[in-house]
Enzyme design. Structure first.
Site, short mmCIF file in Angstrom:
data_model
loop_
_atom_site.label_atom_id
_atom_site.label_comp_id
_atom_site.label_asym_id
_atom_site.label_seq_id
_atom_site.Cartn_x
_atom_site.Cartn_y
_atom_site.Cartn_z
N GLY A 1 2.79 -1.10 4.13
CA GLY A 1 2.61 0.21 3.95
C GLY A 1 4.27 0.57 3.74
O GLY A 1 5.01 0.31 2.62
N GLU B 1 -6.83 4.90 7.57
CA GLU B 1 -6.55 6.27 7.37
C GLU B 1 -7.88 6.89 6.47
O GLU B 1 -8.18 8.07 6.95
CB GLU B 1 -5.35 6.13 6.44
CG GLU B 1 -4.15 6.25 7.35
CD GLU B 1 -2.99 5.62 6.50
OE1 GLU B 1 -3.12 5.55 5.20
OE2 GLU B 1 -2.17 4.92 7.35
N SER C 1 2.80 -2.32 10.37
CA SER C 1 4.40 -2.23 10.51
C SER C 1 5.15 -3.65 10.22
O SER C 1 6.10 -4.36 10.96
CB SER C 1 4.72 -1.96 11.93
OG SER C 1 4.33 -0.55 12.15
N GLU D 1 -5.78 -5.16 10.35
CA GLU D 1 -4.67 -4.05 10.79
C GLU D 1 -5.13 -3.37 11.99
O GLU D 1 -6.10 -2.41 11.82
CB GLU D 1 -4.70 -3.02 9.45
CG GLU D 1 -4.51 -3.55 8.16
CD GLU D 1 -3.73 -2.54 7.27
OE1 GLU D 1 -2.60 -2.71 6.84
OE2 GLU D 1 -4.37 -1.53 6.83
N GLY E 1 2.15 2.30 10.77
CA GLY E 1 3.14 3.36 10.66
C GLY E 1 3.85 3.62 11.94
O GLY E 1 4.18 4.62 11.98
N LYS F 1 0.25 4.30 -0.39
CA LYS F 1 -0.53 5.48 0.20
C LYS F 1 -0.21 6.60 -0.78
O LYS F 1 -0.11 6.38 -1.92
CB LYS F 1 -0.04 5.75 1.57
CG LYS F 1 -0.01 4.40 2.48
CD LYS F 1 -0.05 4.69 3.90
CE LYS F 1 -0.10 3.21 4.48
NZ LYS F 1 -0.13 3.52 6.03
N HIS G 1 -9.62 1.43 4.21
CA HIS G 1 -8.24 1.56 5.30
C HIS G 1 -8.65 2.33 6.46
O HIS G 1 -9.24 3.51 6.30
CB HIS G 1 -7.28 2.01 4.31
CG HIS G 1 -5.62 1.88 4.98
ND1 HIS G 1 -5.44 2.99 5.85
CD2 HIS G 1 -4.82 1.13 5.05
CE1 HIS G 1 -4.27 2.68 6.37
NE2 HIS G 1 -3.72 1.76 5.69
N ASN H 1 0.74 -1.28 0.05
CA ASN H 1 0.10 0.10 -0.02
C ASN H 1 0.98 1.05 0.10
O ASN H 1 1.44 1.69 1.11
CB ASN H 1 -1.01 -0.12 1.37
CG ASN H 1 -1.72 1.24 1.01
OD1 ASN H 1 -1.76 2.05 0.60
ND2 ASN H 1 -2.23 1.26 2.64
P1 PGA Z 1 2.61 0.27 7.74
O1 PGA Z 1 1.26 0.42 7.00
O2 PGA Z 1 3.13 -1.12 7.13
O3 PGA Z 1 3.52 1.26 7.17
O4 PGA Z 1 2.31 0.29 9.10
C1 PGA Z 1 0.32 -0.70 6.78
C2 PGA Z 1 -0.90 -0.27 6.26
O5 PGA Z 1 -1.33 1.27 6.48
O6 PGA Z 1 -1.60 -0.74 5.34
#
Ligand code: PGA
Length: 247
Positions: free
Chosen positions: A233, A96, A212, A166, A172, A12, A94, A10
């Site tokens: 991500g 976010e 993460s 998630e 993140g 983003k 997601h 992803n």
């Molecule tokens: P991250 O994000 O691997 O940077 O924690 C995962 C995601 O938001 O899908």
């Protein structure tokens, strides 16, 4: 049938369209053949990404869609448009988008139905906040999100869905759920699928972990019985993505 490991990067709102082709080309020949790799790139980079994966077994995914087929929805992109350009997957709900763009479980359901109708594979994201985990209501929260997301989706269609667990606190932040925590929730999602549909659906659906994931922890996470890959991500924007995918 064994479920395949599906690893989706992803991106983003990162990486320019002009950097996308070269970045994807850099991975050629490096992933294990039995992995399904999906590059979920910004909407403006989808056509470059579709071009870049030609002749490989990688797929391209979008990060959002609008549930209506067409119409007066300025700035939006429909499932049919994505499918028409060769996109195969789409991330839906997601955290976010839930946090910054007001997406709801009901909206996620509408988008999932739209994606399935256009032949796209929705990657439906669910997960608890830290506050919810601390209150010990993780499984209830995730069950509710999943149940509403799947409302009115029939058995034949649901087998084409990917669910990404998630935990919001792990996205993140560098705080990864332990493989035990991740497995517990992914198993609860699979049990819910058996309850809502049947064992054959529960066995068929791909359930990813995200939050993460990196080159060091992917192997242990993806080897859990109910974790079939990841939504990644930060690490999907680095060469390290090879280690994540190959786990
Ligand atoms: P991250 O994000 O691997 O940077 O924690 C995962 C995601 O938001 O899908």
């Amino acid at each position: 049938m064994e479920r395949k490991i599906v690893v989706a990067g992803n991106w983003k709102m990162n990486m320019l369209p002009s950097q996308t082709g070269e970045f994807i080309a850099g991975f050629k020949g490096k992933f294990k053949d039995d992995r399904q790799v999906v590059f979920c790139v910004p909407a403006v980079s989808l056509s470059v990404a579709v071009e870049a994966v030609k002749g490989t077994n990688y797929a391209v995914g979008a990060q959002n869609l609008h549930e209506k087929e067409s119409g007066a929805y300025t700035g939006e992109i429909s499932s049919q448009m994505l499918a028409d350009m060769g996109v195969k997957y789409v991330i839906i709900g997601h955290s976010e988008r839930r946090q910054y763009f007001g997406e709801t479980d009901e909206g996620v359901n509408a988008k999932a139905q739209s994606a399935l109708g256009a032949g796209l594979i929705p990657i439906i994201c669910v997960g608890e906040t830290l506050e919810e985990r601390n209150k010990n209501i993780t499984l209830e929260v995730v069950r509710l999100q999943t149940k509403v997301a799947l409302h009115n989706i029939e058995e034949k269609a649901v087998k084409n869905i990917v669910i990404a667990y998630e935990p919001v606190w792990a996205i993140g932040t560098g705080l990864t759920a332990t493989s035990q925590q991740a497995e517990e929730v992914c198993k609860a999602i699979r049990d819910l699928l058996a309850e809502l549909y049947n064992d054959s659906v529960a066995k068929a659906v791909t359930i990813q972990y995200g939050g993460s994931v990196n080159g060091k922890n992917a192997g242990e996470l993806f080897s859990q019985p109910n974790i079939d890959g990841g939504l990644v991500g930060g690490a999907s924007l680095k060469a390290e993505f090879v280690d994540v995918v190959n786990g």
